[in-house]
Design an enzyme around this catalytic site. Structure first.
Site, mmCIF file in Angstrom:
data_model
loop_
_atom_site.group_PDB
_atom_site.id
_atom_site.type_symbol
_atom_site.label_atom_id
_atom_site.label_comp_id
_atom_site.label_asym_id
_atom_site.label_seq_id
_atom_site.Cartn_x
_atom_site.Cartn_y
_atom_site.Cartn_z
ATOM 1 N N LYS A 23 0.836 -1.211 0.000
ATOM 2 C CA LYS A 23 0.000 0.000 0.000
ATOM 3 C C LYS A 23 0.865 1.254 0.000
ATOM 4 C CE LYS A 23 -1.788 1.654 4.083
ATOM 5 N NZ LYS A 23 -1.383 3.061 4.262
ATOM 6 N N ASN A 24 1.884 1.255 0.868
ATOM 7 C CA ASN A 24 2.667 2.482 1.023
ATOM 8 C C ASN A 24 3.690 2.686 -0.091
ATOM 9 O OD1 ASN A 24 1.138 3.050 3.194
ATOM 10 N ND2 ASN A 24 2.643 2.405 4.730
ATOM 11 N N ARG A 94 -3.525 10.161 2.968
ATOM 12 C CA ARG A 94 -2.520 11.177 3.292
ATOM 13 C C ARG A 94 -1.725 11.620 2.065
ATOM 14 N NH1 ARG A 94 -2.170 12.735 7.764
ATOM 15 N NH2 ARG A 94 -0.108 13.627 7.471
ATOM 16 N N ASP A 118 -5.090 7.799 8.675
ATOM 17 C CA ASP A 118 -5.304 7.222 10.003
ATOM 18 C C ASP A 118 -5.152 8.259 11.113
ATOM 19 O OD1 ASP A 118 -5.779 4.695 9.109
ATOM 20 O OD2 ASP A 118 -3.662 4.132 9.134
ATOM 21 N N ASP A 306 3.916 0.154 12.413
ATOM 22 C CA ASP A 306 2.730 -0.562 11.905
ATOM 23 C C ASP A 306 2.718 -2.042 12.297
ATOM 24 O OD1 ASP A 306 1.521 1.544 9.921
ATOM 25 O OD2 ASP A 306 3.684 1.544 9.688
ATOM 26 N N VAL A 328 6.931 6.504 17.344
ATOM 27 C CA VAL A 328 6.729 7.144 16.034
ATOM 28 C C VAL A 328 5.430 7.962 15.990
ATOM 29 C CG1 VAL A 328 6.583 6.787 13.538
ATOM 30 C CG2 VAL A 328 8.077 5.320 14.915
HETATM 31 N N1 EPU Z 1 6.114 14.244 11.000
HETATM 32 C C1 EPU Z 1 6.128 15.577 11.324
HETATM 33 N N2 EPU Z 1 6.067 16.487 10.294
HETATM 34 C C2 EPU Z 1 5.983 16.104 8.986
HETATM 35 C C3 EPU Z 1 5.980 14.729 8.669
HETATM 36 C C4 EPU Z 1 6.056 13.823 9.708
HETATM 37 O O1 EPU Z 1 6.200 15.954 12.490
HETATM 38 O O2 EPU Z 1 5.936 16.990 8.102
HETATM 39 C C5 EPU Z 1 6.176 13.263 12.095
HETATM 40 C C6 EPU Z 1 4.859 12.463 12.211
HETATM 41 O O3 EPU Z 1 3.875 13.163 12.924
HETATM 42 C C7 EPU Z 1 5.326 11.190 12.887
HETATM 43 C C8 EPU Z 1 6.750 11.012 12.333
HETATM 44 O O4 EPU Z 1 7.136 12.271 11.801
HETATM 45 O O5 EPU Z 1 5.413 11.412 14.277
HETATM 46 C C9 EPU Z 1 6.867 9.954 11.263
HETATM 47 O O6 EPU Z 1 5.894 10.175 10.286
HETATM 48 P P1 EPU Z 1 6.098 9.791 8.768
HETATM 49 O O7 EPU Z 1 6.003 11.018 7.946
HETATM 50 O O8 EPU Z 1 7.270 8.902 8.601
HETATM 51 O O9 EPU Z 1 4.797 8.935 8.514
HETATM 52 P P2 EPU Z 1 3.938 9.019 7.233
HETATM 53 O O10 EPU Z 1 4.845 9.184 6.065
HETATM 54 O O11 EPU Z 1 2.778 9.911 7.419
HETATM 55 C C10 EPU Z 1 4.128 6.498 6.582
HETATM 56 C C11 EPU Z 1 3.169 5.405 6.323
HETATM 57 C C12 EPU Z 1 2.584 4.948 7.648
HETATM 58 C C13 EPU Z 1 3.721 4.465 8.531
HETATM 59 C C14 EPU Z 1 4.764 5.589 8.707
HETATM 60 C C15 EPU Z 1 5.984 5.173 9.489
HETATM 61 C C16 EPU Z 1 2.338 6.038 4.178
HETATM 62 C C17 EPU Z 1 1.184 6.517 3.354
HETATM 63 N N3 EPU Z 1 2.116 5.911 5.470
HETATM 64 O O12 EPU Z 1 3.372 7.529 7.189
HETATM 65 O O13 EPU Z 1 1.741 3.856 7.362
HETATM 66 O O14 EPU Z 1 3.217 4.114 9.780
HETATM 67 O O15 EPU Z 1 5.195 6.049 7.409
HETATM 68 O O16 EPU Z 1 6.624 4.107 8.866
HETATM 69 O O17 EPU Z 1 3.408 5.760 3.651
HETATM 70 C C18 EPU Z 1 -0.147 2.487 7.558
HETATM 71 O O18 EPU Z 1 0.257 1.901 6.538
HETATM 72 O O19 EPU Z 1 -1.129 2.078 8.238
HETATM 73 C C19 EPU Z 1 0.524 3.710 7.981
HETATM 74 C C20 EPU Z 1 0.024 4.536 8.878
#
Ligand code: EPU
Length: 435
Positions: A23-24, A94, A118, A306, A328
């Site tokens: 998915k990601n 997202r 989420d 996850d 995280v």
């Molecule tokens: N963060 C910030 N500012 C930003 C971006 C991130 O503070 O501009 C913080 C977030 O709030 C969090 C941390 O950085 O505390 C890590 O967030 P990250 O950006 O890595 O997460 P994400 O990219 O939003 C993706 C996956 C998630 C997975 C995380 C960590 C996608 C679409 N989602 O989220 O997947 O948990 O990386 O590996 O790629 C899922 O598949 O169920 C899912 C939630």
């Protein structure tokens, strides 16, 4: 009318399951395909809600997408026809902030409503926005909508305050067509991110990767089309693995790859789970009682956030007190209250119950848990708050005695392909109904 799942347990899971594409990965690959007017082709595409939502977002901006063969998507965005991501689509996952890249590179403007996805933490997009601003974009925000404008972006040195997955991917897309070099320091290096870099390279990008987790991107003038196979979903792989072991069953997960699950496999072995690694997948089972452990989530190559919610169900079956420290997402543990309704003995804490560097050490978010086991879970009526929590409840229901009814199933369908059919084939008594 909504789908619900009705599960009767306990049942051990046996047999084989097939891993879908990640998915990601697919959502980001679809976005990157819009950086070019040429055709891109993706294979091993997962048939999940998130793929559909991302396709809808891409189409709304001008992409033409066809399912060329089963599990294959052909995408071509001859021109960007609209520079605003529709609000109703932005709320569904997202991905909308990732659209800054194709929209700014190809049209010079982008209108992006704040993202959905989420509810597992605050999940700001400040790293994304500050990266684009440093690269020359002018961004204003009005009533939850970002308005961005840029002539050609120019390369900068950007230090991510935290190795965010989507911010790294977004800034990689910003850099590939920018003037000069872009440095992304403290970048995320999850397998999905490294695979994304491979796709961008196929499109003509020049991206170097340094040992200190820095990507160096040499901007090019144009990108071409490319063909790419989506990597297997390591998050779904871990879900099936814990389901096999927690239920006392034996499952062969086709497509599971050792390298993507390296840390997970170590943790599983510490708990007492067993696995056999074969060329086309991994078999998961157990032969002894499970032992309690302490685990801490962190970015790759650590224990992925996850993986943790389904793992918590496994720990309810382990002897003794286990500890989880989530570093995280500050609100990832919201799934615990419904598990307690099913008889789980879990307490959550705002203190850090771990040794790792944690951004939530002074916050009042409940990001640590103590889990006492083993306990026999029992069925209950459950509402799914987020995707991984959804699978967590499904697993709890499979090992619980009696009947569980799960509502909010659309969250689960967003990331798990035909999950009820896969689990039913493995012996679960699970039925989908419309309410
Ligand atoms: N963060 C910030 N500012 C930003 C971006 C991130 O503070 O501009 C913080 C977030 O709030 C969090 C941390 O950085 O505390 C890590 O967030 P990250 O950006 O890595 O997460 P994400 O990219 O939003 C993706 C996956 C998630 C997975 C995380 C960590 C996608 C679409 N989602 O989220 O997947 O948990 O990386 O590996 O790629 C899922 O598949 O169920 C899912 C939630």
């Amino acid at each position: 009318m909504m789908d619900i799942l009705r599960i009767s347990g306990p049942t051990p899971l046996h047999g084989e399951v097939q891993l879908p594409g990640a998915k990601n990965s697919i959502s980001k690959l679809l976005t990157a395909s819009m950086l070019t007017s040429a055709r891109c082709l993706f294979t091993n595409v997962p048939s999940i809600g998130d793929t559909q939502i991302t396709c809808e977002i891409c189409r709304s901006l001008g992409a033409s997408i066809q399912e060329s063969h089963p599990r294959s998507l052909s995408v071509q965005t001859t021109e960007i026809s609209n520079t605003k991501v529709p609000t109703v689509l932005a709320e569904k996952n997202r991905l909308s902030v990732m659209m800054l890249a194709p929209l700014l590179h190809r049209s010079g403007r982008a209108v992006i409503p704040a993202a959905g996805g989420d509810r597992i933490g605050v999940r700001p997009v400040d790293f994304h926005l500050s990266g684009y601003e440093q690269m020359g974009a002018k961004i204003t925000v009005k009533e939850g909508v970002y308005y961005a404008e840029a002539d050609r972006l120019r390369g900068v040195e950007f230090l991510l305050p935290y190795p965010s997955v989507t911010a790294t991917e977004n800034l990689l897309m910003a850099g590939v067509l920018a003037k000069e070099r872009t440095y992304i320091r403290n970048a995320a290096i999850e397998p999905e991110v490294l695979d994304f870099v491979l796709f961008l390279q196929k499109m003509g990008a020049i991206i170097d990767y340094q040992v200190d987790r820095t990507f160096v991107i040499e901007g090019v003038e144009t990108l071409t089309g490319a063909t790419h196979e989506v990597i297997p979903d390591r998050l779904v792989a871990a879900s099936f693995a814990v389901a096999a072991i927690a239920s006392g069953g034996d499952l062969f997960v086709h497509g599971a790859r050792q390298a993507d699950l390296f840390t997970f496999l170590n943790t599983l072995r510490r708990v007492g789970g067993r696995f056999d690694i074969e060329t086309d997948g991994i078999r998961f089972y157990r032969s002894n009682d499970l032992k309690s452990i302490a685990l801490e989530t962190i970015v790759h190559p650590g224990f992925v956030t996850d993986w943790h919610p389904p793992f918590a169900v496994l720990l309810t079956q382990a002897q003794g007190i286990s500890v989880i420290h989530e570093t995280v997402f500050e609100d990832r543990l919201t799934y615990v209250s419904e598990l307690k309704k099913m008889g789980a003995d879990i307490e959550v804490y705002d203190q850090c119950l771990g040794t790792g560097n944690c951004r939530f050490s002074t916050s009042d978010s409940h990001h640590s848990a103590l889990i006492k086991g083993p306990v026999q879970l029992h069925g209950a009526d459950i509402m799914v708050p987020d995707l991984r929590a959804g699978f967590t409840y499904l697993l709890a229901a499979i090992i619980a005695s009696g009947e569980t009814v799960i509502r909010g199933v659309e969250e689960l369908d967003r990331g798990y392909e035909a999950i009820d059919a896969s689990l039913r084939n493995a012996g679960a008594q699970i039925h989908r109904e419309i309410e």
